[in-house]
Design a protein around this motif. Sequence first.
Motif, PDB file in Angstrom:
ATOM      1  N   ILE A   1       0.496  10.977   9.460  1.00 20.59           N
ATOM      2  CA  ILE A   1      -0.734   9.877   9.319  1.00 20.59           C
ATOM      3  C   ILE A   1      -0.970   9.434   7.975  1.00 20.59           C
ATOM      4  O   ILE A   1      -1.292  10.371   6.929  1.00 20.59           O
ATOM      5  CB  ILE A   1      -1.776  10.312  10.007  1.00 20.59           C
ATOM      6  CG1 ILE A   1      -1.545  10.771  11.536  1.00 20.59           C
ATOM      7  CG2 ILE A   1      -3.147   9.294  10.056  1.00 20.59           C
ATOM      8  CD1 ILE A   1      -2.850  11.323  12.256  1.00 20.59           C
ATOM      9  N   HIS A   2      -1.082   8.028   7.861  1.00 16.51           N
ATOM     10  CA  HIS A   2      -1.227   7.748   6.442  1.00 16.51           C
ATOM     11  C   HIS A   2      -2.860   8.083   5.802  1.00 16.51           C
ATOM     12  O   HIS A   2      -3.586   7.712   6.667  1.00 16.51           O
ATOM     13  CB  HIS A   2      -1.086   6.165   6.055  1.00 16.51           C
ATOM     14  CG  HIS A   2      -1.321   5.860   4.708  1.00 16.51           C
ATOM     15  ND1 HIS A   2      -0.304   6.115   3.617  1.00 16.51           N
ATOM     16  CD2 HIS A   2      -2.249   4.859   4.149  1.00 16.51           C
ATOM     17  CE1 HIS A   2      -0.884   5.580   2.460  1.00 16.51           C
ATOM     18  NE2 HIS A   2      -1.925   4.722   2.894  1.00 16.51           N
ATOM     19  N   ASP A   3      -2.895   8.901   4.804  1.00 12.30           N
ATOM     20  CA  ASP A   3      -4.086   9.365   4.119  1.00 12.30           C
ATOM     21  C   ASP A   3      -4.800  10.283   5.200  1.00 12.30           C
ATOM     22  O   ASP A   3      -6.195  10.426   5.168  1.00 12.30           O
ATOM     23  CB  ASP A   3      -5.083   8.139   4.062  1.00 12.30           C
ATOM     24  CG  ASP A   3      -4.688   7.364   2.856  1.00 12.30           C
ATOM     25  OD1 ASP A   3      -3.948   8.178   2.024  1.00 12.30           O
ATOM     26  OD2 ASP A   3      -5.025   6.170   2.439  1.00 12.30           O
ATOM     27  N   GLY A   4      -4.230  10.878   6.265  1.00 11.89           N
ATOM     28  CA  GLY A   4      -4.848  12.128   7.338  1.00 11.89           C
ATOM     29  C   GLY A   4      -5.092  13.161   6.254  1.00 11.89           C
ATOM     30  O   GLY A   4      -4.487  13.563   5.280  1.00 11.89           O
ATOM     31  N   ASN A   5      -6.301  13.758   6.676  1.00 14.90           N
ATOM     32  CA  ASN A   5      -6.671  14.971   5.661  1.00 14.90           C
ATOM     33  C   ASN A   5      -7.307  15.964   6.642  1.00 14.90           C
ATOM     34  O   ASN A   5      -8.340  15.655   7.463  1.00 14.90           O
ATOM     35  CB  ASN A   5      -7.512  14.490   4.731  1.00 14.90           C
ATOM     36  CG  ASN A   5      -7.641  15.523   3.481  1.00 14.90           C
ATOM     37  OD1 ASN A   5      -8.142  16.708   3.979  1.00 14.90           O
ATOM     38  ND2 ASN A   5      -7.571  15.018   2.235  1.00 14.90           N
ATOM     39  N   PRO A   6      -6.997  17.210   6.489  1.00 15.15           N
ATOM     40  CA  PRO A   6      -7.948  18.382   7.409  1.00 15.15           C
ATOM     41  C   PRO A   6      -9.300  18.107   7.157  1.00 15.15           C
ATOM     42  O   PRO A   6     -10.107  18.759   7.854  1.00 15.15           O
ATOM     43  CB  PRO A   6      -7.091  19.594   6.964  1.00 15.15           C
ATOM     44  CG  PRO A   6      -6.318  19.112   5.519  1.00 15.15           C
ATOM     45  CD  PRO A   6      -6.000  17.854   5.560  1.00 15.15           C
ATOM     46  N   ARG A   7      -9.722  17.637   5.753  1.00 17.54           N
ATOM     47  CA  ARG A   7     -10.885  17.853   5.550  1.00 17.54           C
ATOM     48  C   ARG A   7     -11.905  16.652   6.295  1.00 17.54           C
ATOM     49  O   ARG A   7     -13.019  16.471   6.432  1.00 17.54           O
ATOM     50  CB  ARG A   7     -11.287  17.611   3.821  1.00 17.54           C
ATOM     51  CG  ARG A   7     -10.649  18.828   3.328  1.00 17.54           C
ATOM     52  CD  ARG A   7     -11.007  18.767   1.683  1.00 17.54           C
ATOM     53  NE  ARG A   7     -10.534  17.706   1.020  1.00 17.54           N
ATOM     54  CZ  ARG A   7      -9.270  17.901   0.516  1.00 17.54           C
ATOM     55  NH1 ARG A   7      -8.633  19.077   0.716  1.00 17.54           N
ATOM     56  NH2 ARG A   7      -8.840  16.865  -0.022  1.00 17.54           N
TER      57      ARG A   7
END
Length: 218
Positions: free
Chosen positions: A134-140
């Motif tokens: 995912i583009h710019d997906g982030n666990p935070r």
Amino acid sequence: MNTQCTRLLLEGEYICDVRYPTEYEVLQDPAEQESVDSWLAGLNMRLARLGGDGAFFMAPLVVTALDQGRLRRELLDFRDVYGPAVVMLDLIRQADSLGLVLSPGEYIPLFELESAVANSGTLEMLLRSKLAVIHDGNPRNSVRENLRRLLMHLAKDGYVYLASKETETYRVTGKVEQLYAVLQFLSENKVIPDTEVDETEVDDPDLIDLANADEDPL
């Protein structure tokens, strides 16, 4: 000849009755199709269509060995070219409470998608495991933010579009049928992406059209 239709085609858009209903209706006219087709011929391109009543798009006028080679490369690079969309659409489809099969015209409300994922530990874990595609997906990020970025990613690729900014509701476009056609080809030919396409005869003109639809003719 409708200039808005030709502009969209040159931009690599898929003109379907969901995303571009006015232009789609214009292209239903055989005379308009012939006019657009003649104009595109000057660019060595032509007007093509997904099935008998699907989206219109621009494809090569003549299928060459170069086109076949490009298609083989795209299928060999399946995980990079088509993989992210497959993964993201499948995640949405698994949100059973939405009851979506992801056909053109279906709506995807971000709030309802968030609720379905947040109420399913399995789906939330699946979302986190797919953040890399995912583009710019982030666990935070929150679940909602990652799902927003998932939908924005699909919109950038043309598979959905933002139908309502106020409610953050997206709608599936006719371009999704391109992805399904590629998956069907792989299934019918028992192709394992990234490994066997180089040994598979890729001479289906419709599939070659799909792989080259976004090619810049200029």
